[in-house]
Write an enzyme that holds these catalytic residues in place. Structure first.
Site, PDB file in Angstrom:
ATOM      1  N   GLU A  43       0.851  -1.199   0.000  1.00 43.84           N
ATOM      2  CA  GLU A  43       0.000   0.000   0.000  1.00 43.84           C
ATOM      3  C   GLU A  43       0.885   1.246   0.000  1.00 43.84           C
ATOM      4  O   GLU A  43       1.700   1.434   0.900  1.00 43.84           O
ATOM      5  CB  GLU A  43      -0.911   0.006   1.224  1.00 43.84           C
ATOM      6  CG  GLU A  43      -1.679   1.297   1.457  1.00 43.84           C
ATOM      7  CD  GLU A  43      -2.526   1.715   0.271  1.00 43.84           C
ATOM      8  OE1 GLU A  43      -2.388   2.858  -0.178  1.00 43.84           O
ATOM      9  OE2 GLU A  43      -3.342   0.875  -0.207  1.00 43.84           O
ATOM     10  N   GLN A  51     -13.896   6.497   4.003  1.00 48.54           N
ATOM     11  CA  GLN A  51     -14.579   7.171   2.910  1.00 48.54           C
ATOM     12  C   GLN A  51     -16.084   7.292   3.157  1.00 48.54           C
ATOM     13  O   GLN A  51     -16.719   8.227   2.666  1.00 48.54           O
ATOM     14  CB  GLN A  51     -14.302   6.450   1.597  1.00 48.54           C
ATOM     15  CG  GLN A  51     -12.841   6.511   1.193  1.00 48.54           C
ATOM     16  CD  GLN A  51     -12.577   5.891  -0.170  1.00 48.54           C
ATOM     17  OE1 GLN A  51     -13.399   5.939  -1.066  1.00 48.54           O
ATOM     18  NE2 GLN A  51     -11.401   5.297  -0.314  1.00 48.54           N
ATOM     19  N   CYS A 169     -20.642   2.572  -2.911  1.00 45.16           N
ATOM     20  CA  CYS A 169     -21.798   3.121  -2.185  1.00 45.16           C
ATOM     21  C   CYS A 169     -22.826   3.654  -3.156  1.00 45.16           C
ATOM     22  O   CYS A 169     -22.915   4.865  -3.406  1.00 45.16           O
ATOM     23  CB  CYS A 169     -21.382   4.200  -1.201  1.00 45.16           C
ATOM     24  SG  CYS A 169     -22.728   4.641  -0.083  1.00 45.16           S
ATOM     25  N   ASP A 309     -14.340  -3.493  -3.674  1.00 50.78           N
ATOM     26  CA  ASP A 309     -14.743  -2.780  -4.872  1.00 50.78           C
ATOM     27  C   ASP A 309     -14.091  -3.293  -6.142  1.00 50.78           C
ATOM     28  O   ASP A 309     -14.669  -3.191  -7.225  1.00 50.78           O
ATOM     29  CB  ASP A 309     -14.426  -1.286  -4.720  1.00 50.78           C
ATOM     30  CG  ASP A 309     -15.239  -0.610  -3.635  1.00 50.78           C
ATOM     31  OD1 ASP A 309     -16.183  -1.243  -3.122  1.00 50.78           O
ATOM     32  OD2 ASP A 309     -14.936   0.545  -3.297  1.00 50.78           O
ATOM     33  N   LYS A 317     -21.182  -2.382  -4.264  1.00 49.64           N
ATOM     34  CA  LYS A 317     -19.845  -2.162  -3.706  1.00 49.64           C
ATOM     35  C   LYS A 317     -19.952  -1.238  -2.495  1.00 49.64           C
ATOM     36  O   LYS A 317     -20.316  -0.069  -2.627  1.00 49.64           O
ATOM     37  CB  LYS A 317     -18.935  -1.568  -4.778  1.00 49.64           C
ATOM     38  CG  LYS A 317     -18.755  -2.491  -5.987  1.00 49.64           C
ATOM     39  CD  LYS A 317     -17.856  -1.892  -7.038  1.00 49.64           C
ATOM     40  CE  LYS A 317     -17.761  -2.788  -8.266  1.00 49.64           C
ATOM     41  NZ  LYS A 317     -17.160  -4.102  -7.993  1.00 49.64           N
ATOM     42  N   ALA A 320     -20.020  -2.453   3.867  1.00 48.89           N
ATOM     43  CA  ALA A 320     -20.787  -3.567   4.433  1.00 48.89           C
ATOM     44  C   ALA A 320     -20.549  -4.848   3.645  1.00 48.89           C
ATOM     45  O   ALA A 320     -20.489  -5.940   4.218  1.00 48.89           O
ATOM     46  CB  ALA A 320     -22.272  -3.226   4.447  1.00 48.89           C
ATOM     47  N   CYS A 352     -26.269  -0.235   2.341  1.00 52.51           N
ATOM     48  CA  CYS A 352     -25.975   1.178   2.103  1.00 52.51           C
ATOM     49  C   CYS A 352     -26.958   2.006   2.913  1.00 52.51           C
ATOM     50  O   CYS A 352     -28.145   2.068   2.564  1.00 52.51           O
ATOM     51  CB  CYS A 352     -26.089   1.520   0.617  1.00 52.51           C
ATOM     52  SG  CYS A 352     -25.661   3.249   0.286  1.00 52.51           S
TER      53      CYS A 352
END
Length: 432
Positions: A43, A51, A169, A309, A317, A320, A352
């Site tokens: 990363e 986010q 989302c 995602d 996506k 949750a 969502c």
């Protein structure tokens, strides 16, 4: 000689590409299940973002400080952080080449890179963003200016969009709109000078029929005009005109121009280029990592798993969804290492929280069956003040202290208390 080789080649038992929500969650759960496992996280970012909190922070419902922490602070104890990014994937050789030129070999690979925001797919958008009334809550550098533009808006046409691609989302384009409409109502004389239009490339407001009925009632109550099958393809910012491709069954696509005073854009989204151009990608649009919908294992490379995602898992996506996918992936990854059958199955669970006002949330949870489910044992299709409190007060804490620590979904503890919640009336709407 050994030092020179070490600089250009490293090996780890489990290599996780991506240190966002999905990657950190998997790493934490792996190390909880099997302490001492050799886990590395690739990363490049130094900051980890919550986010899901961006809309809340922009709307003044959450301090900005609670939406980010140093990446080093969320790396699980026992995991190795490789601060670099993937430049190419070579699954046949079981290795990833980093941007710094290091070859990372592995026994098992987990792809959790997230997706990319493809602003350039809309002509004129990259240059327009942040000026001429063009805003987006999906752009972190523009969050503050987005909400300033919403608060300063004094009437006219406010246009909100939803693209044709899968997005993270899926309810966020509407969340921003409903909160903005509340602000418009408060600052424009009960909204008499504001015309809100929602243009979505999708065939309906929400893919799950029960929740679609809920949001249809919301837009009707608010007087929001909806135009479905409208895909934004161009922004002529200086003219303040949005250009859409309109699809209708049995007809040729047509172009439609809509003048605006404020335009909130949700960009098209796709897998990062390094994924889409790799052997891991599924054929077709999006370039997602091709995995089995139940096991999270790659369909062609048995030592590769993916979630979140970037995966081809056919569900919405969301964070949750990651919480539903991670335990399945972890169980199946460990089974793969041990040479056992992959018995854990993901049921498509996702959620969502649809913020429909400054005091209401529809906690939209569902699975592959596209039927509502509820972690709280209440009717999830209803707007609820209690769910607003969960979204704005509980979930940020849960993210930092449970999700990233590898803890399992709270529904295991909440569901037994469902009858008590209903008896106490905590699930009813409260005051504004």
């Amino acid at each position: 000689m050994g030092e020179s080789v070490a600089k250009h080649h490293r090996h780890h038992q489990v290599l996780i590409v991506g240190g966002g929500s999905a990657g950190i969650t998997v790493a934490a759960q792996l190390l909880r299940a099997r302490p001492g496992l050799d886990v590395a996280i690739l990363e490049p970012a130094s900051v980890h973002a919550y986010q899901s909190g961006w809309i809340l922070a922009g709307a003044g419902l959450l301090p900005y400080a609670q939406t980010q922490r140093p990446e080093a602070a969320v790396i699980p104890a026992g995991a190795v952080w490789i601060r670099d990014s993937a430049a190419s994937f070579e699954p046949e050789a079981r290795r990833v080449i980093t941007a710094a030129g290091v070859a990372l070999s592995y026994e098992v690979l987990v792809v959790a890179t997230g997706l990319k925001l493809d602003w350039s797919r809309i002509q004129g958008l990259p240059q327009a963003l942040g000026q001429h009334g063009v805003v987006s809550n999906y752009s972190h550098p523009h969050i503050a200016t987005t909400w300033k533009a919403i608060r300063d808006f004094r009437g006219g046409t406010a246009l909100f969009t939803h693209p044709a691609t899968p997005i993270k989302c899926g309810g966020a384009p509407q969340k921003v709109m409903y909160l903005a409409d509340d602000i418009f109502q408060a600052t424009s004389g009960v909204g008499v000078n504001t015309h809100v239009i929602f243009c979505s490339a999708q065939p309906k407001l929400y893919p799950v029929e029960a929740y679609n009925a809920s949001v249809e009632r919301v837009v009707e109550r608010r007087g929001i005009e909806t135009r479905l099958l409208h895909n934004l393809i161009e922004v002529r910012a200086e003219e303040r005109v949005a250009v859409f491709e309109v699809l209708a069954e049995g007809r040729e696509p047509r172009r439609e121009e809509i003048p605006y005073d404020l335009l909130h854009v949700v960009p098209p989204m796709a897998a990062p280029d390094v994924i889409a151009s790799s052997p891991l990608a599924i054929a077709g649009p999006g370039g997602w990592v091709e995995v089995d919908r139940f096991t999270c294992q790659h369909k062609r490379y048995g030592d590769v798993f993916a979630l979140g995602d970037v995966s081809s898992l056919p569900t919405a996506k969301s964070l949750a969804a990651v919480r539903g996918q991670a335990p399945v992936l972890v169980a199946n990854l460990l089974a793969h290492i041990d040479g056992r059958p992959l018995l854990a199955h993901y049921d498509g669970y996702t959620a969502c929280p649809l913020i429909t006002s400054f005091h209401d949330v529809v906690m939209a949870e569902f699975d592959y069956s596209l039927q509502p489910v509820s972690s709280f044992l209440v009717d999830p299709t209803k707007e609820r003040w209690s769910m607003f409190l969960v979204e704005t007060r509980a979930f940020p804490w849960v993210y930092w202290h449970r999700v990233l620590k590898g803890r399992l979904h709270e529904s295991r503890f909440l569901k037994p208390f469902g009858p008590l919640v209903r008896a106490l009336g905590l699930a009813r709407r409260g005051p504004p």
